[in-house]
Scaffold this active site. Sequence first.
Site, PDB file in Angstrom:
ATOM      1  CG  HIS A 256      -0.520   0.379   2.468  1.00  0.00           C
ATOM      2  ND1 HIS A 256       0.081  -0.716   3.179  1.00  0.00           N
ATOM      3  CD2 HIS A 256      -0.443   1.516   3.053  1.00  0.00           C
ATOM      4  CE1 HIS A 256       0.507  -0.143   4.595  1.00  0.00           C
ATOM      5  NE2 HIS A 256       0.162   1.308   4.346  1.00  0.00           N
TER       6      HIS A 256
ATOM      7  CG  ASP B 104       0.773  -4.123   2.989  1.00  0.00           C
ATOM      8  OD1 ASP B 104       0.939  -3.823   1.859  1.00  0.00           O
ATOM      9  OD2 ASP B 104      -0.190  -3.422   3.615  1.00  0.00           O
TER      10      ASP B 104
ATOM     11  CB  SER C 146       2.936   1.830   6.403  1.00  0.00           C
ATOM     12  OG  SER C 146       1.539   1.334   7.100  1.00  0.00           O
TER      13      SER C 146
END
Length: 235
Positions: free
Chosen positions: A74, A113, A189
Site C-alpha cells: 500500500h 502486504d 507502514s
Amino acid sequence: MNKNVMIKGLTALTILTSLGFAENISDQPHSIAKAEKNIKEVTDATKAPYNSVVAFAGGTGVVVGKNTIVTNKHIAKSNDIFKNRVSAHHSSKGKGGGNYDVKDIVEYPGKEDLAIVHVHETSTEGLNFNKNVSYTKFAEGAKMKDRISVIGYPKGAQTKYKMFESTGTINHINGTFMEFDAYAQPGNSGSPVLNSKNELVGILYAGSGKDESEKNFGVYFTPQLKEFIQNNIEK
C-alpha cells in the site's frame, strides 16, 4: 481483519518539497508519543541500522540489497502520487543520503502486504545510493517475547520527516503474521522490525485503531518471504 485495524501510511496528502515530499509544513512541535517513553528521535542516521531506512511520501522502507528496498504494497502503490521518490535515511540533524527516483515495483503475489521497490542508483543530487546506505541482514527467525525495535517516519509530513525509533516486544507470531507492542503511528507502514542484533525480522503494516501504542502488526519474514525478497534483489 478487525475493523479497528488501520493502515498506517495513507495520510501524506501534501505538496512535494525538494526533499521529495511536503512543503509549507507548520514549524510547531508535534507530539509523537504522548504516553509512551520507549520512543526517541534519531537525529543522526548516517550509521547502521539507521542508514538502511528510507522515507516514502506516506511511509517507510528498508534497504536489503543493491538498489533494493522492502516496504508495504500500500505504500509502494500510493507513492506514485508523489512522483515516485524515496529519501535515504533523512533525519533532522544528520546528513541525508539523497533522494532517489523509483525504477520499478515488484509486489508479493500472496496476500501479505509486501513489495520490493527498486530505485535508480544515482540521486537527484548526484549521490550513489549504495554508497550512502547499508543493507539490513535477515534474522534467522524470531519468537514471542523477543525484544524488537521499529525505525521509521511516523507522521512524516507533520514532523518534516524526522526519523524515530521505538522498542517493544513480540507478542504473537503465526505464519507471516506478527503482533508486537512497539509504538507506531501513521507513516510507520513499511518500517523495519529489527531484533536485538539489528537483523530484519519483518516490516510493520498496520496497528490498532483504538490505541496506537497498544499493539501493532507486521509481516513476519518466513523462509518463503525471504526467498522472494532475495530473488528480487538487483544483481
